[in-house]
Design a protein around this motif. Structure first.
Motif, PDB file in Angstrom:
ATOM      1  N   MET A 107      52.185 -26.835   5.995  1.00  0.00           N
ATOM      2  CA  MET A 107      50.983 -27.022   6.757  1.00  0.00           C
ATOM      3  C   MET A 107      51.363 -27.098   8.245  1.00  0.00           C
ATOM      4  O   MET A 107      52.279 -27.800   8.619  1.00  0.00           O
ATOM      5  N   THR A 108      50.632 -26.414   9.066  1.00  0.00           N
ATOM      6  CA  THR A 108      50.954 -26.378  10.487  1.00  0.00           C
ATOM      7  C   THR A 108      50.417 -27.626  11.174  1.00  0.00           C
ATOM      8  O   THR A 108      49.541 -28.337  10.655  1.00  0.00           O
ATOM      9  N   ALA A 109      50.919 -27.864  12.339  1.00  0.00           N
ATOM     10  CA  ALA A 109      50.503 -29.028  13.116  1.00  0.00           C
ATOM     11  C   ALA A 109      49.029 -28.912  13.507  1.00  0.00           C
ATOM     12  O   ALA A 109      48.292 -29.906  13.521  1.00  0.00           O
ATOM     13  N   ARG A 110      48.620 -27.702  13.791  1.00  0.00           N
ATOM     14  CA  ARG A 110      47.216 -27.486  14.162  1.00  0.00           C
ATOM     15  C   ARG A 110      46.282 -27.816  12.995  1.00  0.00           C
ATOM     16  O   ARG A 110      45.236 -28.426  13.173  1.00  0.00           O
ATOM     17  N   ARG A 111      46.682 -27.421  11.795  1.00  0.00           N
ATOM     18  CA  ARG A 111      45.870 -27.683  10.602  1.00  0.00           C
ATOM     19  C   ARG A 111      45.830 -29.189  10.321  1.00  0.00           C
ATOM     20  O   ARG A 111      44.784 -29.727   9.943  1.00  0.00           O
ATOM     21  N   LYS A 112      46.966 -29.875  10.519  1.00  0.00           N
ATOM     22  CA  LYS A 112      47.003 -31.333  10.313  1.00  0.00           C
ATOM     23  C   LYS A 112      46.070 -32.016  11.315  1.00  0.00           C
ATOM     24  O   LYS A 112      45.332 -32.944  10.960  1.00  0.00           O
ATOM     25  N   LEU A 113      46.114 -31.578  12.559  1.00  0.00           N
ATOM     26  CA  LEU A 113      45.250 -32.152  13.594  1.00  0.00           C
ATOM     27  C   LEU A 113      43.775 -31.929  13.246  1.00  0.00           C
ATOM     28  O   LEU A 113      42.943 -32.827  13.415  1.00  0.00           O
TER      29      LEU A 113
END
Length: 93
Positions: free
Chosen positions: A1-7
């Motif tokens: 999971m990318t950082a953008r998706r986590k955010l």
């Protein structure tokens, strides 16, 4: 999971939690709805009072300018009678 998706997921979670808190809190959305109803009720009452004020303004003008209106008001509201007139009070059972 990318950082953008986590955010994005965290943001959606926080927004959802705040929405639930707003609905559940007595000072939140429910209070807004109650105040909105109060405002609507006050606007209706305001319109009613404005209509009453206009009717009273018209009556004042009639009393100032029309002698017949003045006589009617004096007779109805104060019970005045011209000399020589007979008054009959009828009571309903």
């Amino acid at each position: 999971m990318t950082a953008r998706r986590k955010l994005l997921m965290v943001s959606v979670g926080v927004a959802g939690a705040l929405s639930l808190l707003s609905v559940a809190d007595a000072k939140g959305f429910r209070r807004y709805l109650a105040l909105r109803q109060d405002v609507d009720a006050l606007q209706v009452r305001n319109q009613s009072l404005a209509q009453q004020n206009e009717a009273l303004r018209q009556e004042i003008n009639a009393l100032r300018k029309d002698p017949a209106a003045l006589e009617r008001a004096v007779r109805e509201e104060l019970g005045y009678v011209k000399p020589g007139e007979l008054v009959f009070h009828l009571e309903s059972p």
